[in-house]
Structures are given as C-alpha cells and as structure tokens.
Design a protein around this motif. Structure first.
Motif, PDB file in Angstrom:
ATOM      1  N   MET A   1      39.089  61.573  37.887  1.00 49.58           N
ATOM      2  CA  MET A   1      39.369  61.258  39.267  1.00 49.58           C
ATOM      3  C   MET A   1      40.125  59.942  39.348  1.00 49.58           C
ATOM      4  O   MET A   1      39.842  58.988  38.646  1.00 49.58           O
ATOM      5  N   ALA A   2      41.085  59.860  40.222  1.00 53.00           N
ATOM      6  CA  ALA A   2      41.918  58.674  40.354  1.00 53.00           C
ATOM      7  C   ALA A   2      41.143  57.543  41.013  1.00 53.00           C
ATOM      8  O   ALA A   2      40.299  57.764  41.869  1.00 53.00           O
ATOM      9  N   ASN A   3      41.466  56.337  40.601  1.00 53.53           N
ATOM     10  CA  ASN A   3      40.849  55.146  41.181  1.00 53.53           C
ATOM     11  C   ASN A   3      41.556  54.840  42.495  1.00 53.53           C
ATOM     12  O   ASN A   3      42.715  54.459  42.509  1.00 53.53           O
ATOM     13  N   LEU A   4      40.865  54.991  43.613  1.00 49.61           N
ATOM     14  CA  LEU A   4      41.459  54.757  44.919  1.00 49.61           C
ATOM     15  C   LEU A   4      40.976  53.462  45.552  1.00 49.61           C
ATOM     16  O   LEU A   4      41.106  53.261  46.744  1.00 49.61           O
ATOM     17  N   SER A   5      40.441  52.582  44.768  1.00 50.65           N
ATOM     18  CA  SER A   5      39.902  51.330  45.263  1.00 50.65           C
ATOM     19  C   SER A   5      40.947  50.220  45.189  1.00 50.65           C
ATOM     20  O   SER A   5      41.817  50.230  44.319  1.00 50.65           O
ATOM     21  N   LEU A   6      40.858  49.268  46.099  1.00 49.24           N
ATOM     22  CA  LEU A   6      41.714  48.089  46.033  1.00 49.24           C
ATOM     23  C   LEU A   6      41.241  47.119  44.954  1.00 49.24           C
ATOM     24  O   LEU A   6      41.999  46.289  44.494  1.00 49.24           O
ATOM     25  N   TYR A   7      39.982  47.226  44.572  1.00 52.32           N
ATOM     26  CA  TYR A   7      39.401  46.324  43.584  1.00 52.32           C
ATOM     27  C   TYR A   7      39.850  46.753  42.200  1.00 52.32           C
ATOM     28  O   TYR A   7      39.255  47.607  41.565  1.00 52.32           O
ATOM     29  N   THR A   8      40.931  46.150  41.726  1.00 54.29           N
ATOM     30  CA  THR A   8      41.535  46.571  40.472  1.00 54.29           C
ATOM     31  C   THR A   8      41.180  45.682  39.296  1.00 54.29           C
ATOM     32  O   THR A   8      41.239  46.112  38.160  1.00 54.29           O
ATOM     33  N   VAL A   9      40.835  44.433  39.565  1.00 49.50           N
ATOM     34  CA  VAL A   9      40.589  43.471  38.494  1.00 49.50           C
ATOM     35  C   VAL A   9      39.101  43.166  38.425  1.00 49.50           C
ATOM     36  O   VAL A   9      38.470  42.867  39.425  1.00 49.50           O
ATOM     37  N   ARG A  10      38.560  43.245  37.232  1.00 56.31           N
ATOM     38  CA  ARG A  10      37.149  42.922  37.028  1.00 56.31           C
ATOM     39  C   ARG A  10      36.944  41.512  36.513  1.00 56.31           C
ATOM     40  O   ARG A  10      35.901  40.913  36.739  1.00 56.31           O
ATOM     41  N   ALA A  11      37.947  40.994  35.793  1.00 49.80           N
ATOM     42  CA  ALA A  11      37.826  39.628  35.277  1.00 49.80           C
ATOM     43  C   ALA A  11      39.199  39.080  34.932  1.00 49.80           C
ATOM     44  O   ALA A  11      40.102  39.828  34.568  1.00 49.80           O
ATOM     45  N   ALA A  12      39.323  37.777  35.064  1.00 52.44           N
ATOM     46  CA  ALA A  12      40.499  37.042  34.613  1.00 52.44           C
ATOM     47  C   ALA A  12      39.985  35.902  33.745  1.00 52.44           C
ATOM     48  O   ALA A  12      39.129  35.126  34.176  1.00 52.44           O
ATOM     49  N   VAL A  13      40.472  35.847  32.518  1.00 55.18           N
ATOM     50  CA  VAL A  13      39.946  34.886  31.552  1.00 55.18           C
ATOM     51  C   VAL A  13      41.110  34.198  30.844  1.00 55.18           C
ATOM     52  O   VAL A  13      42.091  34.850  30.495  1.00 55.18           O
ATOM     53  N   MET A  14      40.982  32.891  30.638  1.00 57.23           N
ATOM     54  CA  MET A  14      41.930  32.142  29.835  1.00 57.23           C
ATOM     55  C   MET A  14      41.166  31.433  28.727  1.00 57.23           C
ATOM     56  O   MET A  14      40.193  30.726  29.004  1.00 57.23           O
ATOM     57  N   LEU A  15      41.616  31.652  27.493  1.00 60.64           N
ATOM     58  CA  LEU A  15      40.979  31.056  26.326  1.00 60.64           C
ATOM     59  C   LEU A  15      42.003  30.242  25.553  1.00 60.64           C
ATOM     60  O   LEU A  15      43.205  30.548  25.578  1.00 60.64           O
ATOM     61  N   ASP A  16      41.524  29.228  24.834  1.00 61.90           N
ATOM     62  CA  ASP A  16      42.441  28.473  23.977  1.00 61.90           C
ATOM     63  C   ASP A  16      42.620  29.191  22.646  1.00 61.90           C
ATOM     64  O   ASP A  16      42.073  30.269  22.429  1.00 61.90           O
ATOM     65  N   SER A  17      43.371  28.600  21.745  1.00 61.59           N
ATOM     66  CA  SER A  17      43.688  29.258  20.477  1.00 61.59           C
ATOM     67  C   SER A  17      42.488  29.354  19.542  1.00 61.59           C
ATOM     68  O   SER A  17      42.552  30.038  18.514  1.00 61.59           O
ATOM     69  N   ASP A  18      41.378  28.700  19.877  1.00 65.59           N
ATOM     70  CA  ASP A  18      40.148  28.811  19.093  1.00 65.59           C
ATOM     71  C   ASP A  18      39.151  29.775  19.727  1.00 65.59           C
ATOM     72  O   ASP A  18      38.053  29.964  19.214  1.00 65.59           O
ATOM     73  N   GLY A  19      39.506  30.351  20.881  1.00 64.43           N
ATOM     74  CA  GLY A  19      38.625  31.284  21.564  1.00 64.43           C
ATOM     75  C   GLY A  19      37.670  30.621  22.538  1.00 64.43           C
ATOM     76  O   GLY A  19      36.744  31.262  23.035  1.00 64.43           O
ATOM     77  N   ASN A  20      37.887  29.340  22.842  1.00 66.72           N
ATOM     78  CA  ASN A  20      37.037  28.632  23.795  1.00 66.72           C
ATOM     79  C   ASN A  20      37.530  28.874  25.217  1.00 66.72           C
ATOM     80  O   ASN A  20      38.732  28.909  25.467  1.00 66.72           O
ATOM     81  N   ARG A  21      36.587  28.999  26.132  1.00 66.77           N
ATOM     82  CA  ARG A  21      36.906  29.267  27.529  1.00 66.77           C
ATOM     83  C   ARG A  21      37.582  28.071  28.178  1.00 66.77           C
ATOM     84  O   ARG A  21      37.116  26.955  28.105  1.00 66.77           O
ATOM     85  N   LEU A  22      38.703  28.363  28.856  1.00 71.15           N
ATOM     86  CA  LEU A  22      39.352  27.376  29.705  1.00 71.15           C
ATOM     87  C   LEU A  22      39.030  27.682  31.163  1.00 71.15           C
ATOM     88  O   LEU A  22      38.614  26.813  31.901  1.00 71.15           O
ATOM     89  N   ILE A  23      39.268  28.929  31.556  1.00 71.73           N
ATOM     90  CA  ILE A  23      38.961  29.406  32.901  1.00 71.73           C
ATOM     91  C   ILE A  23      38.477  30.841  32.779  1.00 71.73           C
ATOM     92  O   ILE A  23      39.033  31.614  32.011  1.00 71.73           O
ATOM     93  N   ALA A  24      37.487  31.195  33.568  1.00 70.22           N
ATOM     94  CA  ALA A  24      37.033  32.583  33.616  1.00 70.22           C
ATOM     95  C   ALA A  24      36.508  32.886  35.011  1.00 70.22           C
ATOM     96  O   ALA A  24      35.742  32.101  35.574  1.00 70.22           O
ATOM     97  N   LYS A  25      36.960  33.993  35.558  1.00 73.86           N
ATOM     98  CA  LYS A  25      36.460  34.467  36.846  1.00 73.86           C
ATOM     99  C   LYS A  25      36.112  35.938  36.680  1.00 73.86           C
ATOM    100  O   LYS A  25      36.948  36.736  36.263  1.00 73.86           O
ATOM    101  N   TYR A  26      34.884  36.271  37.027  1.00 80.91           N
ATOM    102  CA  TYR A  26      34.420  37.653  36.980  1.00 80.91           C
ATOM    103  C   TYR A  26      34.235  38.137  38.411  1.00 80.91           C
ATOM    104  O   TYR A  26      33.602  37.463  39.212  1.00 80.91           O
ATOM    105  N   TYR A  27      34.814  39.287  38.701  1.00 82.05           N
ATOM    106  CA  TYR A  27      34.761  39.850  40.045  1.00 82.05           C
ATOM    107  C   TYR A  27      33.890  41.096  40.009  1.00 82.05           C
ATOM    108  O   TYR A  27      34.060  41.946  39.139  1.00 82.05           O
ATOM    109  N   ASP A  28      32.975  41.218  40.964  1.00 80.07           N
ATOM    110  CA  ASP A  28      32.131  42.410  40.990  1.00 80.07           C
ATOM    111  C   ASP A  28      31.990  42.999  42.377  1.00 80.07           C
ATOM    112  O   ASP A  28      31.292  43.971  42.573  1.00 80.07           O
ATOM    113  N   ARG A  29      32.654  42.441  43.351  1.00 79.85           N
ATOM    114  CA  ARG A  29      32.541  42.965  44.710  1.00 79.85           C
ATOM    115  C   ARG A  29      33.292  44.289  44.824  1.00 79.85           C
ATOM    116  O   ARG A  29      34.422  44.412  44.401  1.00 79.85           O
ATOM    117  N   GLY A  30      32.664  45.277  45.424  1.00 75.41           N
ATOM    118  CA  GLY A  30      33.307  46.564  45.645  1.00 75.41           C
ATOM    119  C   GLY A  30      33.393  47.432  44.415  1.00 75.41           C
ATOM    120  O   GLY A  30      33.983  48.486  44.441  1.00 75.41           O
TER     121      GLY A  30
END
Length: 185
Positions: A1-30
């Motif tokens: 079944m096709a995804n008909l939701s506007l909620y397309t992104v579950r997370a946006a993450v930025m890591l450095d070259s060692d794998g350490n978190r710089l920024i992370a946002k997790y979305y779970d609404r909808g």
C-alpha cells in the motif's frame, strides 16, 4: 500500500567522521515511533550502527533496520535522513540535498565539523525550515538559506550602552515601533 502521509521523515542525524553525534532530531508525530529508539541510549546505539554500516559505503541509499536511510558525506560530516521503508527515495533525496546545500550556503560553502558547531543555531534553523515534525516543507536550498538569514535580521540588538542612554519611555517607544514593524512584514 502506498504511503499517503505527509510525515515522510522519521529522523535527521548529523555525525562527525568518528561517528559522534553533532545534531539529531527524531520525529514521531503522525507515524509509528522508530522501533526502539525512544531513549537517548537507543538513539546513540542506532546512530553508531548506522555509521558503521555507511562509512565505507559508496551508495547514498540503504535499507537499515527496516528504514529507508539516505546519507551524504561532506568533508568530515555525515548527513542522514531516515524515512519509512516504503517512502519515496527521490523525495527524501531532494529534502536531504536541499538541506545540505542550504547549510552550505549559510556556512559560505565551508561545511565541516568546526563550522557546523560554530553555527549550530543556523544549522538547526535550516533543519527546521526543511523539515517540520517529520513533514518535508522545503527542498530549495536558496529558500532555506534565505529564510534562516531573515530570522537572523529579525532579532533586536539591545546593547547595554544603548540602554544606559535611553530613558524607560524611549526604550518602550522603540520596542513598540519594532514590534509594529515586525507585525507589518
């Protein structure tokens, strides 16, 4: 079944070259919360495993842990966008590319860990311009950078020396004028 939701992104993450978190946002609404990534410990584990899987990959799209993950490596920063498993990769790719290019414009084409951390406020604002609570809002990097730059000029510069020279009534009148101008925009 096709995804008909506007909620397309579950997370946006930025890591450095060692794998350490710089920024992370997790979305779970909808949408269903990304399975098992509710706590900081679980999120960091997910990010570490994701980094290990993608650091030597030549592809920009992978399926990881039942999620569609797009990533881009620029200098020493990894940008990740996590979506539903049935999400359109082209949509996620345009959001990711627009965000990365918007950040590049804001940082004067100098994306690296240090400049990202020095301008963290602008980067987070750019992320909020591109994605709002999991909904992809903007993919044009020029619009993202422009909206973030406009927010920077809306702030009121109140220095202590300026306040010392004003009476309370003058300061009130000036604040009222700026407020009215902001409403008219």
């Amino acid at each position: 079944m096709a995804n008909l939701s506007l909620y397309t992104v579950r997370a946006a993450v930025m890591l450095d070259s060692d794998g350490n978190r710089l920024i992370a946002k997790y979305y779970d609404r909808g949408q269903q919360q990304i399975q098992g990534y509710k706590t900081l410990k679980e999120q960091r584990k997910f990010e570490g495993e994701l980094f290990l899987k993608t650091r030597k990959s030549s592809s920009e799209v992978i399926m990881y842990d039942g999620q569609t993950v797009l990533f881009k490596y620029v200098n020493d920063v990894y940008f990740y966008l996590v979506g539903n498993p049935e999400e359109n990769e082209l949509l996620l790719s345009s959001v990711l590319n627009g965000f990365v290019e918007g950040v590049s414009i804001l940082l004067k084409h100098n994306i690296d860990k240090r400049s990202l951390l020095d301008n963290l406020d602008m980067v987070v604002l750019a992320l909020d311009e591109a994605i709002d609570d999991g909904i992809a809002l903007e993919t044009d990097p020029n619009v993202i950078a422009s909206n973030v730059s406009k927010r920077g000029t809306d702030t009121i510069d109140v220095s202590l020396s300026n306040l010392n020279e004003q009476t309370l009534i003058d300061a009130y009148k000036q604040a009222k004028e700026r407020f009215n101008l902001a409403l008219l925009r």
